[in-house]
Design an enzyme around this catalytic site. Structure first.
Site, PDB file in Angstrom:
ATOM      1  N   TRP A  57       4.381  12.576 -16.209  1.00 29.24           N
ATOM      2  CA  TRP A  57       3.101  11.922 -15.972  1.00 29.24           C
ATOM      3  C   TRP A  57       2.318  11.864 -17.288  1.00 29.24           C
ATOM      4  CZ3 TRP A  57      -1.878  14.083 -16.451  1.00 29.24           C
ATOM      5  CH2 TRP A  57      -2.920  13.230 -16.052  1.00 29.24           C
TER       6      TRP A  57
ATOM      7  N   ASP B  64     -11.974   1.287  -7.345  1.00 26.99           N
ATOM      8  CA  ASP B  64     -10.845   2.212  -7.231  1.00 26.99           C
ATOM      9  C   ASP B  64     -11.057   3.172  -6.056  1.00 26.99           C
ATOM     10  OD1 ASP B  64      -8.694   4.280  -8.221  1.00 26.99           O
ATOM     11  OD2 ASP B  64      -8.532   2.591  -9.605  1.00 26.99           O
ATOM     12  N   ASP B  65     -10.401   4.293  -6.076  1.00 27.77           N
ATOM     13  CA  ASP B  65     -10.357   5.266  -4.981  1.00 27.77           C
ATOM     14  C   ASP B  65     -11.761   5.714  -4.566  1.00 27.77           C
ATOM     15  OD1 ASP B  65      -9.499   7.129  -3.165  1.00 27.77           O
ATOM     16  OD2 ASP B  65      -8.429   8.381  -4.619  1.00 27.77           O
TER      17      ASP B  65
ATOM     18  N   ARG C  61      -1.105  17.114  -4.046  1.00 29.39           N
ATOM     19  CA  ARG C  61      -2.440  16.502  -4.048  1.00 29.39           C
ATOM     20  C   ARG C  61      -3.086  16.582  -2.660  1.00 29.39           C
ATOM     21  NH1 ARG C  61      -3.974  12.481  -7.825  1.00 29.39           N
ATOM     22  NH2 ARG C  61      -4.769  11.269  -6.079  1.00 29.39           N
TER      23      ARG C  61
ATOM     24  N   TRP D  94      -2.072  -1.268  -5.961  1.00 27.45           N
ATOM     25  CA  TRP D  94      -1.293  -0.504  -4.971  1.00 27.45           C
ATOM     26  C   TRP D  94      -0.793   0.768  -5.652  1.00 27.45           C
ATOM     27  CZ3 TRP D  94       1.268  -2.826  -0.290  1.00 27.45           C
ATOM     28  CH2 TRP D  94       2.114  -1.926   0.350  1.00 27.45           C
ATOM     29  N   ASP D  95      -1.314   1.901  -5.220  1.00 31.21           N
ATOM     30  CA  ASP D  95      -0.997   3.166  -5.875  1.00 31.21           C
ATOM     31  C   ASP D  95      -0.089   4.011  -4.996  1.00 31.21           C
ATOM     32  OD1 ASP D  95      -1.034   5.090  -7.846  1.00 31.21           O
ATOM     33  OD2 ASP D  95      -3.210   5.316  -7.875  1.00 31.21           O
ATOM     34  N   MET D  96       0.558   5.009  -5.594  1.00 28.76           N
ATOM     35  CA  MET D  96       1.437   5.947  -4.885  1.00 28.76           C
ATOM     36  C   MET D  96       1.480   7.222  -5.718  1.00 28.76           C
ATOM     37  SD  MET D  96       4.757   7.326  -4.541  1.00 28.76           S
ATOM     38  CE  MET D  96       5.977   7.557  -3.271  1.00 28.76           C
TER      39      MET D  96
ATOM     40  N   ASP E   5      -1.254   6.455 -16.710  1.00 30.08           N
ATOM     41  CA  ASP E   5      -2.623   6.939 -16.568  1.00 30.08           C
ATOM     42  C   ASP E   5      -3.204   7.380 -17.910  1.00 30.08           C
ATOM     43  OD1 ASP E   5      -2.815   6.450 -13.875  1.00 30.08           O
ATOM     44  OD2 ASP E   5      -2.347   8.498 -13.249  1.00 30.08           O
TER      45      ASP E   5
END
Length: 739
Positions: A198, A365-366, A442, A476-478, A547
């Site tokens: 990451w 965003d989130d 998470r 589209w996030d994962m 990121d």
């Protein structure tokens, strides 16, 4: 072009500069790999199969059949019968026995390229490509295997895929099915792959290929940050500009294995496909399994040649939709500006300032849904939180549209929080082993997308949100990987299908999204770049690269990504400093120049950054509009790599007609008491003259290269001088225009 020589029993597949050759051997019709490399004039090279050497073919020496199997260069090798190298396919019969052997039955040569059921794949019309279908069988198992090969007329690429059908009277279990394999002589190859984690994805690794089996792989349910579904074998002498390269890239977004094996006889077997760990697919009578596609490239023009082939194929024959060849809007994402702490007015304050500066789209965003005020709840509850967004989503979107900006929104559709209404209603909708506590990451679980009711529920919530307002972009996030493999919706003897069924369901959801909302710009993301692969590019023309938005960290990340994928696919933004991940402070101009080699946007709060930086944004937006057509459509060349020289980075983009070029130079570390640096450019017309201008630089030396004219021949052979810039982390753009 694809031809069959009936007398020689050979198939010859030609791209513009390469040949791939297959031969049928012995009375049992074994399918052998003859050759892959530079284009051949002849269509018969059967001698390369070495069937006139011991141990000979089984019809001549059946007592050494195993020895034949263990050295013959199979086109699609199998396990369990006598070839002790790793094969590409294996089955377990209803009686529990494992092993198979494929032999030729028939073939078909067709114009164009058939689609792969349920899977992303490259495409081409009848005048763009041709396809060979080789039909093989194992009559003892009752199995038919179709080997598909497509050659493209405009690039040196061959794609391969495999379809397995149960033609017998009993079910069997497919326990391994790779999509491509090449058997060839070892030439003291190096192996090139990409690794990371990451925030530091796709760093290039090159090492000597030794004896035995060497592989890169993922068993995380995604193509992963850690390894990439790519492998290349290259000569020791291979550089950017010259040398042989054999490369494979997997059009798939789940578990994979890419490997090379050097055998006792100095043969190399290079293969790629779905990772066999935790894979077991039951095929009842008459059922078929379609394996994903592998893209193969051979070139003797080094890494530049490989990159050009992949870029050309993906731009023309993989990426689809309205934004395939279209400039994307410059966006600003609120994540690093606000995280979860926002309301309508805070978002609008950022949007108002961004609009004044020329930014064209605002992305929420989130944190906009359910009771989502942190990352520990509400995933799966895709309803707008009107406590945060007073007046609802439509009010916010309408207000942003009135500023002249488009609106985009973030989803994480594959996940569910334990603290969510959806989980309380359907705890069995998560991937979990019954009776075992599931592992959290998470503080979230993964939804079991192998169940159609789960897919329909989540997609229905998403579609409802998208129809409620003028949403023109989706991220589209994962954000977590798969483990605890168990599905309450699959039978006991089909639990080994979960990984692949999950990926198929993901593709189904994104296919529905792109069809129901054809004007939507979709950007895939998975904790940054954990699912940056060709499978995702079939549905979204761009993918969030990492990121880590630090301009210096991005040099290696974007270099590895651009090795395979066009710059138009690389999600790249200007972010705040000190950088939120590494804490580095870099010049605002450098951040903009590095982000220009991608989709370009902003990841910051424009109301809080220094005034001097804010004032640079209109010029950066103008820079994007000036050069994006060239960056998006031009041919990419790597000039120098900071990851290798530890001082500077440099790349170049050249228009198809060679009339324009843009060189990006990033000085990472400044040097004392040095002369200017000489770099040799690429891809220009030798007999053409170019006006060379520095278009963006904070420190211009007296001997700068602005507004001078040089021939392409001189720029490529002798080079261009670039003066040392004052300070670390400095960058400049150099524009070349034909005169």
């Amino acid at each position: 072009m694809i031809t069959y020589n009936k007398e020689a029993r050979t198939f010859k597949l030609d791209t513009p500069n390469t040949t791939y050759m297959i031969g049928l051997v012995d009375e049992e019709d074994f399918v052998g790999h003859i050759y892959y490399g530079r284009k051949l004039k002849e269509n018969d090279a059967q001698y390369l199969l070495r069937t006139e050497e011991a141990p000979y073919v089984p019809s001549k020496n059946n007592r050494e059949r195993c020895s034949f199997y263990d050295c013959f260069p199979f086109e699609y090798p199998s396990d369990g019968i006598g070839d002790y190298r790793e094969g590409c396919i294996n089955v377990r019969t209803a009686s529990g026995h494992a092993g198979c052997m494929l032999t030729y039955v028939s073939h078909e040569i067709m114009e164009g390229k058939p689609a792969l059921e349920g899977l992303p794949a490259t495409f081409g019309a009848a005048d763009e490509c041709a396809t060979l279908k080789l039909i093989c069988e194992d009559k003892y198992v009752g199995m038919q295997v179709e080997l598909l090969y497509t050659v493209f007329y405009d690039t040196d690429v061959i794609t391969r895929s495999v379809r397995v059908t149960n033609t017998g009277a009993q079910h069997f279990f497919l326990t391994k099915v790779y999509s491509a394999c090449i058997d060839m002589d070892n030439r003291n190859f190096d192996m090139v792959s990409m690794h990371g984690s990451w925030a530091r994805e796709r760093h290039i690794q090159r090492k000597t290929l030794g004896y035995g089996l060497q592989n890169v792989s993922s068993i995380r349910g995604v193509s992963s940050h850690q390894d990439h579904p790519f492998l290349a074998l290259v000569d020791k002498s291979t550089t950017q500009e010259q040398g042989e390269v054999y490369a494979m890239n997997f059009v798939y977004s789940g578990n994979f294995r890419a490997q090379a094996e050097v055998s006792q006889f100095d043969y190399v077997r290079m293969s790629m496909g779905i990772h066999p760990e935790n894979f077991c697919w039951k095929l009842d009578c008459g059922e078929s399994f379609q394996a994903p596609e592998v893209v193969m490239v051979y070139t003797d023009k080094g890494f530049d040649g490989m990159t050009a082939a992949f870029h050309r194929l993906y731009r023309k024959h993989l990426i689809r939709g309205e934004y395939k060849d279209k400039k994307r809007p410059v966006l600003i994402n609120n994540w690093e500006a606000t995280y979860f702490d926002f309301d309508t007015e805070k978002l609008l304050s950022i949007a108002r300032e961004a609009a004044k500066l020329g930014i064209e789209m605002f992305v929420l965003d989130d944190g906009w849904f359910g009771r989502r005020n942190g990352d520990n709840c509400a995933l799966g509850d895709w309803q707008v939180n009107e406590t945060k967004l007073k007046g609802g989503l439509k009010y916010l979107v309408d207000e942003i549209n009135q500023l002249g900006m488009k609106f985009g929104i973030w989803f994480e559709p594959e996940m569910i929080s334990a603290d969510s209404d959806l989980y309380r209603a359907h705890p069995d909708w998560t991937i979990a082993i019954p009776g075992r506590p599931a592992s959290e990451a998470r503080q979230q679980f993964v939804l079991d997308l192998s169940r159609q009711e789960v897919v329909d529920c989540i997609y229905g919530q998403m579609a409802s949100v998208l129809r409620s307002a003028n949403v023109e972009y989706v991220k589209w996030d994962m954000n977590r990987h798969l483990c605890d493999l168990g599905s309450y919706g699959l039978a006991d003897d089909r639990q080994g299908e979960l990984f692949h069924r999950y990926v198929l369901a993901l593709y189904q959801m994104q296919d529905r999204l792109t069809k129901d909302f054809p004007h939507l710009l979709l950007e895939n993301c998975s904790s940054g770049g954990a699912r940056f692969d060709p499978g995702m590019l079939y549905y979204s023309p761009q993918i969030w690269c990492s990121d880590d938005t630090d301009a210096i960290e991005r040099l290696a990340i974007q270099e590895g990504t651009a090795l395979l994928y066009p710059l138009s696919t690389i999600g790249a933004h200007v972010s705040d400093c000190p950088n939120h991940i590494v804490g580095r402070v870099t010049p605002f101009e450098t951040r903009g120049i590095v982000a220009l080699a991608g989709t370009f946007g902003y990841e910051l709060d424009v109301t809080k950054i220094p005034q001097a930086d804010r004032e640079r944004i209109p010029a950066q937006v103008a820079m994007y509009h000036q050069y994006n057509d060239l960056v998006r459509e031009g041919d990419y060349y790597r000039i120098a790599s900071y990851s290798q020289n530890h001082e500077y980075d440099c790349w170049q983009v050249v228009s198809a007609d060679q009339s324009q070029s843009l060189v990006t130079y990033v000085q990472v570390l400044s040097r004392a008491n040095v002369k200017s640096r000489c770099i040799r450019l690429k891809g220009l017309a030798e007999d053409r003259y170019y006006k060379v201008e520095t278009t963006s630089v904070e420190f211009v030396e007296e001997d700068s290269i602005e507004a001078k004219v040089y021939s392409g021949d001189t720029l490529m052979k002798a080079g261009l001088l670039i003066s040392e810039l004052r300070g670390d982390f400095r960058a400049r753009l150099i524009s070349l225009t034909g005169v």
